[in-house]
Write a protein that holds these residues in place. Structure first.
Motif, short mmCIF file in Angstrom:
data_model
loop_
_atom_site.label_atom_id
_atom_site.label_comp_id
_atom_site.label_asym_id
_atom_site.label_seq_id
_atom_site.Cartn_x
_atom_site.Cartn_y
_atom_site.Cartn_z
N ALA A 208 0.83 -1.20 0.00
CA ALA A 208 0.00 0.00 0.00
C ALA A 208 0.86 1.26 0.00
CB ALA A 208 -0.93 0.00 1.21
N HIS A 209 2.06 1.15 0.56
CA HIS A 209 2.94 2.32 0.67
C HIS A 209 4.18 2.22 -0.23
CE1 HIS A 209 0.65 3.77 4.12
NE2 HIS A 209 0.69 2.55 4.60
N CYS A 210 4.60 1.01 -0.55
CA CYS A 210 5.84 0.82 -1.32
C CYS A 210 5.63 -0.22 -2.42
CB CYS A 210 6.98 0.39 -0.40
SG CYS A 210 7.42 1.58 0.86
N PRO A 211 4.90 0.13 -3.46
CA PRO A 211 4.72 -0.81 -4.57
C PRO A 211 5.87 -0.79 -5.57
CG PRO A 211 3.47 1.18 -5.00
CD PRO A 211 4.10 1.37 -3.65
N ASP A 212 6.97 -0.11 -5.20
CA ASP A 212 8.11 0.06 -6.11
C ASP A 212 9.36 -0.52 -5.46
OD1 ASP A 212 9.70 2.44 -4.73
OD2 ASP A 212 7.56 2.94 -4.67
N ARG A 213 10.46 -0.53 -6.22
CA ARG A 213 11.71 -1.15 -5.78
C ARG A 213 12.68 -0.14 -5.17
NH1 ARG A 213 13.08 -5.70 -8.54
NH2 ARG A 213 14.49 -5.94 -6.78
N ASN A 214 12.42 1.15 -5.31
CA ASN A 214 13.42 2.16 -5.00
C ASN A 214 13.44 2.55 -3.53
OD1 ASN A 214 14.08 2.21 -7.72
ND2 ASN A 214 12.58 3.79 -8.17
N ARG A 215 13.78 1.59 -2.68
CA ARG A 215 13.81 1.81 -1.24
C ARG A 215 15.14 1.33 -0.67
NH1 ARG A 215 9.55 5.26 -0.21
NH2 ARG A 215 7.99 4.77 -1.80
N GLY A 216 15.52 1.89 0.48
CA GLY A 216 16.74 1.43 1.12
C GLY A 216 16.69 -0.05 1.44
N LEU A 217 15.51 -0.53 1.83
CA LEU A 217 15.27 -1.96 2.00
C LEU A 217 14.12 -2.33 1.07
CD1 LEU A 217 15.72 -4.70 3.25
CD2 LEU A 217 14.28 -4.02 5.18
N ASP A 218 14.47 -2.96 -0.03
CA ASP A 218 13.50 -3.36 -1.06
C ASP A 218 12.99 -4.75 -0.71
OD1 ASP A 218 12.18 -4.13 -3.38
OD2 ASP A 218 14.03 -4.48 -4.49
N MET A 219 11.71 -4.82 -0.32
CA MET A 219 11.13 -6.09 0.13
C MET A 219 10.44 -6.87 -0.98
SD MET A 219 11.76 -6.53 3.36
CE MET A 219 10.54 -7.78 3.76
N LEU A 220 10.31 -6.31 -2.17
CA LEU A 220 9.52 -6.98 -3.20
C LEU A 220 10.08 -8.34 -3.61
CD1 LEU A 220 8.14 -4.16 -5.52
CD2 LEU A 220 7.19 -5.19 -3.47
N PRO A 221 11.40 -8.53 -3.79
CA PRO A 221 11.88 -9.87 -4.14
C PRO A 221 11.49 -10.94 -3.11
CG PRO A 221 13.58 -8.26 -4.58
CD PRO A 221 12.51 -7.55 -3.82
N LEU A 222 11.62 -10.61 -1.82
CA LEU A 222 11.29 -11.57 -0.77
C LEU A 222 9.80 -11.83 -0.69
CD1 LEU A 222 11.99 -13.39 1.58
CD2 LEU A 222 12.23 -11.37 3.04
N LEU A 223 9.00 -10.77 -0.76
CA LEU A 223 7.55 -10.96 -0.71
C LEU A 223 7.05 -11.73 -1.93
CD1 LEU A 223 6.36 -7.48 0.62
CD2 LEU A 223 6.64 -9.62 1.90
N MET A 224 7.67 -11.49 -3.08
CA MET A 224 7.29 -12.22 -4.30
C MET A 224 7.66 -13.70 -4.18
SD MET A 224 5.74 -11.77 -7.16
CE MET A 224 5.51 -12.65 -8.72
N GLU A 225 8.77 -13.98 -3.55
CA GLU A 225 9.19 -15.37 -3.34
C GLU A 225 8.26 -16.09 -2.37
OE1 GLU A 225 11.65 -18.88 -3.30
OE2 GLU A 225 11.69 -17.15 -4.64
N ALA A 226 7.92 -15.42 -1.28
CA ALA A 226 7.13 -16.05 -0.22
C ALA A 226 5.64 -16.09 -0.53
CB ALA A 226 7.38 -15.34 1.11
N TYR A 227 5.13 -15.02 -1.15
CA TYR A 227 3.69 -14.89 -1.35
C TYR A 227 3.39 -14.41 -2.78
CZ TYR A 227 4.51 -14.62 3.67
OH TYR A 227 4.97 -14.85 4.93
N PRO A 228 3.75 -15.19 -3.79
CA PRO A 228 3.62 -14.71 -5.18
C PRO A 228 2.19 -14.40 -5.60
CG PRO A 228 4.11 -17.07 -5.11
CD PRO A 228 4.30 -16.55 -3.72
N ASP A 229 1.25 -15.20 -5.16
CA ASP A 229 -0.14 -14.98 -5.58
C ASP A 229 -0.67 -13.66 -5.03
OD1 ASP A 229 -0.04 -17.40 -6.90
OD2 ASP A 229 -1.07 -18.52 -5.31
N LYS A 230 -0.36 -13.38 -3.77
CA LYS A 230 -0.86 -12.15 -3.15
C LYS A 230 -0.21 -10.93 -3.78
CE LYS A 230 -3.30 -9.85 -0.19
NZ LYS A 230 -4.78 -9.82 -0.26
N VAL A 231 1.09 -10.97 -4.00
CA VAL A 231 1.78 -9.84 -4.62
C VAL A 231 1.25 -9.60 -6.03
CG1 VAL A 231 4.00 -8.97 -5.44
CG2 VAL A 231 3.86 -10.13 -3.23
N THR A 232 1.07 -10.67 -6.78
CA THR A 232 0.57 -10.55 -8.15
C THR A 232 -0.84 -9.97 -8.17
OG1 THR A 232 1.93 -12.41 -8.87
CG2 THR A 232 0.09 -11.80 -10.29
N ALA A 233 -1.67 -10.39 -7.22
CA ALA A 233 -3.04 -9.90 -7.16
C ALA A 233 -3.08 -8.39 -6.91
CB ALA A 233 -3.81 -10.63 -6.06
N ILE A 234 -2.12 -7.88 -6.15
CA ILE A 234 -2.12 -6.46 -5.83
C ILE A 234 -1.44 -5.63 -6.92
CG2 ILE A 234 -1.23 -4.72 -4.22
CD1 ILE A 234 -1.54 -6.79 -1.99
#
Length: 324
Positions: A208-234
């Protein structure tokens, strides 16, 4: 202060295997072919052109390296326009060295290669206003469960303002929007989740706050690995497919000051070690959560006030480096 390599507070994953760390090193001043050959001389193996401008070093003592100009054109079909873009890009776009996932002891050996690249003329962030070069640490998560993911994320989110003030990154990186700070609203919402949210709540809150990669701690690779269906849905399939899913925290904040003889990768590693050290201390985490809320109130006017208070709390816990 001389920083030393300190093992992760939790050195193994949930299966009992040592956690591994992938490292990406950005720098200027050297072409990719020369950098690859230097790494081959340092660690053994063979440097070879895979596809212009992508070089690989295969069979080294640290596994394989990729060495390339960090620009989207590297994967484009060869053409006169592409070659012109690469030529122009070399003036401001970094060469990037990417390692395989390394053991902790292997990661410590990277300073040998860093010294060799420095001696050959590699330049870091401090060498020019457009040289916003960094170190990316891809630190394997302890597990894919919410608890393993949330604790380090929460620790970093609460100390980020202090870390940026006490251990500032080079000014050249602050004007390039690749390592933006987390919004204060994200930190507040993460705290409100409590210590045992559902996976859906965690993913929804972060994206909701960080749908992009440009952060000091980019969580998208880990969230995509752990919860791909939920990330893709959003995010949608198109954007989700651009994420290279992997079970790692993608820590992008560290600097690369490769041309400074006083600088070491150990200093940048210390940033992440500190995050995990805090994450493993339930009492400290609880205090940071409580005081973060008290400090910010309903409206955040100055992030620097929390940076100062956070520093006092960490100092009392014996976690502030002498240089901070």
């Amino acid at each position: 202060m001389t920083f030393e390599y300190t093992p992760l507070p939790v050195p193994s994953d949930r299966r009992g295997n040592p956690r591994r760390i992938g490292v990406e090193i950005e720098f200027g001043g050297l072409p990719e072919d020369k950098a690859a050959r230097i790494l081959a001389r340092t660690y053994g193996g063979q440097a070879q052109l895979e596809k212009d401008p992508i070089w690989v070093v295969e069979g080294s003592s640290l596994g394989d390296f990729e060495v390339y100009l960090d620009i989207f054109l590297r994967n484009a079909e060869k053409s006169a326009l592409r070659d012109l873009g690469l030529k122009v890009g070399r003036e401001v776009i970094p060469v990037e060295v990417v390692t395989e996932p390394l053991s902790f002891d292997q990661m410590k050996q990277l300073d040998r290669g860093i010294h060799a690249l420095r001696d050959a003329g590699a330049k870091g962030s401090g060498d020019g206003v457009l040289y916003g070069f960094g170190i990316h640490l891809n630190v394997q998560s302890e597990g894919s469960d919410v608890h393993s993911i949330l604790r380090p994320l929460m620790a970093f989110a609460m100390i980020e303002d202090w870390m940026r003030k006490a251990m500032p990154i080079d000014g050249s990186r602050q004007i390039i929007p690749f390592t933006e700070a987390y919004p204060t609203r994200l930190v507040s919402d993460l705290i409100d989740l409590g210590e045992a949210p559902s996976a859906d709540q965690l993913v929804e809150t972060y994206l909701a706050h960080c749908p992009d990669r440009n952060r000091g701690l980019d969580m998208l690779p880990l969230l995509m690995e752990a919860y791909p269906d939920k990330v893709t849905a959003i995010l949608g399939a198109s954007k989700a497919n651009e994420i290279n899913a992997r079970p790692t925290f993608h820590f992008r904040l560290p600097d690369c000051l490769i041309d400074d003889p006083e600088w070491s990768l150990a200093k940048e590693w210390h940033r992440w070690w500190l995050v995990e050290k805090i994450a493993c201390d339930p009492e400290l985490m609880a205090r940071l959560r409580t005081e973060w809320k008290e400090n910010h109130g309903k409206i955040t006017l100055l992030r620097s006030t929390w940076a100062d208070r956070c520093g006092e709390i960490l100092d009392e816990a014996g976690l502030v480096p002498e240089t901070a």
